[in-house]
Design an enzyme around this catalytic site. Structure first.
Site, PDB file in Angstrom:
ATOM      1  N   VAL A   1       0.832  -1.209   0.000  1.00  0.00           N
ATOM      2  CA  VAL A   1       0.000   0.000   0.000  1.00  0.00           C
ATOM      3  C   VAL A   1       0.865   1.256   0.000  1.00  0.00           C
ATOM      4  O   VAL A   1       0.586   2.220  -0.715  1.00  0.00           O
ATOM      5  CB  VAL A   1      -0.961  -0.003   1.201  1.00  0.00           C
ATOM      6  CG1 VAL A   1      -1.778   1.288   1.246  1.00  0.00           C
ATOM      7  CG2 VAL A   1      -1.893  -1.208   1.137  1.00  0.00           C
TER       8      VAL A   1
ATOM      9  N   ILE B   1     -13.182   0.784  -1.485  1.00  0.00           N
ATOM     10  CA  ILE B   1     -14.582   1.214  -1.499  1.00  0.00           C
ATOM     11  C   ILE B   1     -14.734   2.473  -0.645  1.00  0.00           C
ATOM     12  O   ILE B   1     -14.276   2.494   0.496  1.00  0.00           O
ATOM     13  CB  ILE B   1     -15.496   0.099  -0.938  1.00  0.00           C
ATOM     14  CG1 ILE B   1     -15.342  -1.186  -1.759  1.00  0.00           C
ATOM     15  CG2 ILE B   1     -16.948   0.549  -0.935  1.00  0.00           C
ATOM     16  CD1 ILE B   1     -16.061  -2.375  -1.163  1.00  0.00           C
TER      17      ILE B   1
ATOM     18  N   GLY C   1      -2.150 -14.696  -3.695  1.00  0.00           N
ATOM     19  CA  GLY C   1      -1.859 -13.551  -2.857  1.00  0.00           C
ATOM     20  C   GLY C   1      -3.073 -12.979  -2.151  1.00  0.00           C
ATOM     21  O   GLY C   1      -2.993 -11.926  -1.509  1.00  0.00           O
TER      22      GLY C   1
ATOM     23  N   GLU D   1      -3.041 -14.798   3.450  1.00  0.00           N
ATOM     24  CA  GLU D   1      -1.720 -14.812   4.059  1.00  0.00           C
ATOM     25  C   GLU D   1      -1.296 -16.258   4.341  1.00  0.00           C
ATOM     26  O   GLU D   1      -2.098 -17.188   4.287  1.00  0.00           O
ATOM     27  CB  GLU D   1      -1.754 -14.033   5.381  1.00  0.00           C
ATOM     28  CG  GLU D   1      -2.185 -12.592   5.254  1.00  0.00           C
ATOM     29  CD  GLU D   1      -1.134 -11.721   4.584  1.00  0.00           C
ATOM     30  OE1 GLU D   1       0.045 -12.133   4.534  1.00  0.00           O
ATOM     31  OE2 GLU D   1      -1.500 -10.632   4.107  1.00  0.00           O
TER      32      GLU D   1
ATOM     33  N   ASP E   1     -10.451 -10.135  11.122  1.00  0.00           N
ATOM     34  CA  ASP E   1     -10.316  -8.996  10.214  1.00  0.00           C
ATOM     35  C   ASP E   1     -11.666  -8.313   9.994  1.00  0.00           C
ATOM     36  O   ASP E   1     -11.779  -7.084  10.051  1.00  0.00           O
ATOM     37  CB  ASP E   1      -9.740  -9.472   8.876  1.00  0.00           C
ATOM     38  CG  ASP E   1      -9.693  -8.372   7.830  1.00  0.00           C
ATOM     39  OD1 ASP E   1      -8.739  -7.582   7.840  1.00  0.00           O
ATOM     40  OD2 ASP E   1     -10.629  -8.300   7.003  1.00  0.00           O
TER      41      ASP E   1
ATOM     42  N   LYS F   1     -13.419  -4.373  11.137  1.00  0.00           N
ATOM     43  CA  LYS F   1     -14.105  -3.479  10.209  1.00  0.00           C
ATOM     44  C   LYS F   1     -15.536  -3.203  10.672  1.00  0.00           C
ATOM     45  O   LYS F   1     -16.045  -2.085  10.516  1.00  0.00           O
ATOM     46  CB  LYS F   1     -14.122  -4.096   8.807  1.00  0.00           C
ATOM     47  CG  LYS F   1     -12.736  -4.284   8.217  1.00  0.00           C
ATOM     48  CD  LYS F   1     -12.778  -5.104   6.940  1.00  0.00           C
ATOM     49  CE  LYS F   1     -11.383  -5.342   6.389  1.00  0.00           C
ATOM     50  NZ  LYS F   1     -11.370  -6.225   5.209  1.00  0.00           N
TER      51      LYS F   1
ATOM     52  N   GLY G   1      -5.764  -4.595  -2.053  1.00  0.00           N
ATOM     53  CA  GLY G   1      -4.919  -4.388  -3.221  1.00  0.00           C
ATOM     54  C   GLY G   1      -4.192  -3.060  -3.176  1.00  0.00           C
ATOM     55  O   GLY G   1      -4.617  -2.120  -2.507  1.00  0.00           O
TER      56      GLY G   1
END
Length: 380
Positions: free
Chosen positions: A12, A120, A171, A174, A185, A189, A286
């Protein structure tokens, strides 16, 4: 021009660098790195103090990931009067109240749009809705890895382990996929989304979750027979008793919007009193999708935006007792509770009558101690 101190030059961070490098209104002055990176030359540093003590740096962008030292760096930057942009869902979820309070007390911005949904523009649109409307529910597919696995298992008769290996090779997953497939995860969020939507303060460890680690191809076949698709969904909802919040595999009609979400994409929605249901679809991770929201946050700050997405709220414990629906349950060891709540057989498992989310998750957590391969999926 706004000068940026960039913490991290991974996937990133490199994307942010490439996007900002093309602009005249933003400039990356320093980059905190762990090893030499010749392409960025003299702006590289291994000393965070060179960034936090530089009065010419206006924004600190944190894309290191993990809790530490990211948390310490963000706090130091806020205390130094610098705006902070982060894509770090773990830090924001774990230290939500402390970080938002620090930003407010020091008169600087804290933005984390990329932390939920990757590319997003979910949080900024949720923020706009909250200014005018009352949000009743936030829900959706918030993790690309788990969605890739469920999508692949529905498209062809493959087992979970095979698809997970595919996701790792591409990819999407992990080497240790636990945070994605078990739900950690997604839960982070959900905490951020719910705290903004309901002006509250939920703690991630108090939100029950059940992941997809134990789903089998036989389960998927049973769902197909009934025209159902399984997705790992996170939900937070306003109820008369308070805010309910949970995440679990969920069976949706094969013509539902969620059922059509392919590969590693995300779909996040809110339901509000005036606007009704609005959904946001796109890449959940990504380099450039995530970097785009980081850079957009920097541009918002450059344009004068300093407020967080929502005011601080009071701490609440999720109230899941009044939210009830049926469940698909597969386990090798039945017990009196499951027998009493069984409505009919379904594939290799059973379909329960309507039970509360709180009761089901209490039972499932206990049952996993006896049967580590058991699986549940909600049927709202």
């Amino acid at each position: 021009m706004m000068n940026i101190g960039l913490l991290g030059f991974g996937v990133v961070g490199r994307g942010v660098y490439e996007q900002v490098d093309k602009r005249s209104d933003l400039h990356i002055s320093r980059v905190l790195v762990r090893r030499d990176i010749p392409e960025i030359g003299a702006i590289a540093t291994r000393d965070f103090q060179e960034i936090v003590n530089d009065p010419a740096i206006h924004i600190v962008v944190e894309v290191l990931g993990g809790l530490h030292p990211a948390y310490e760096y963000i706090c130091a930057a806020l205390r130094a009067g610098k705006h902070v942009v982060t894509a770090n869902k773990a830090v924001v979820s774990a230290y939500y109240h402390e970080l938002t309070s620090l930003a407010r007390d020091n008169g600087v911005a804290l933005r984390c749009t990329a932390a939920v949904g990757g590319g997003i523009p979910w949080l900024v649109n949720l923020e706009r809705c909250c200014r005018l409307d009352t949000v009743e529910e936030v829900c959706g597919i918030m993790n690309g890895t788990s969605n890739y696995i469920m999508d692949a298992m529905h498209r062809s008769p493959v087992n979970f382990d095979e698809v997970l290996c595919q996701a790792q090779a591409l990819g999407y997953a992990e080497a240790d996929p636990s945070a994605d497939i078990d739900g950690d995860d997604i839960r982070r969020k959900l905490v951020i989304s719910a705290n903004i939507a309901f002006t509250t303060l939920l703690r991630e460890e108090e939100i029950p979750m059940f992941g997809i680690r134990t789903v089998t191809d036989e389960d998927i076949a049973a769902f197909h027979e009934r025209g159902l698709v399984c997705k790992l969904l996170a939900t937070a909802r306003r109820t008369p008793e308070g805010i309910a919040a949970w995440l679990e595999p969920t069976l949706v009609d094969d013509n539902a919007l969620e059922a059509a979400v392919p590969a590693n994409y995300n779909l996040i929605s809110f339901q509000s009193r005036y606007l009704g249901r609005q959904s946001y679809f796109g890449q959940g991770a990504g380099r450039f999708p995530t970097a785009s929201n980081v850079t957009q946050d920097c541009l918002d700050i450059a344009a004068g935006k300093t407020a967080f997405y929502a005011p601080s709220g009071a701490a609440q414990t999720p109230r899941n007792e009044s939210v009830c629906h049926a469940y698909y349950v597969r386990t090798a060891y039945s017990d009196p509770w499951l027998t009493a709540h069984t409505r009919e057989p379904m594939g290799l498992g059973v379909l329960t009558d309507s039970v509360s989310v709180a009761e089901m998750h209490r039972w499932a957590n206990a049952q996993r101690q006896r049967d580590s391969h058991c699986f549940i999926a909600a049927l709202p």
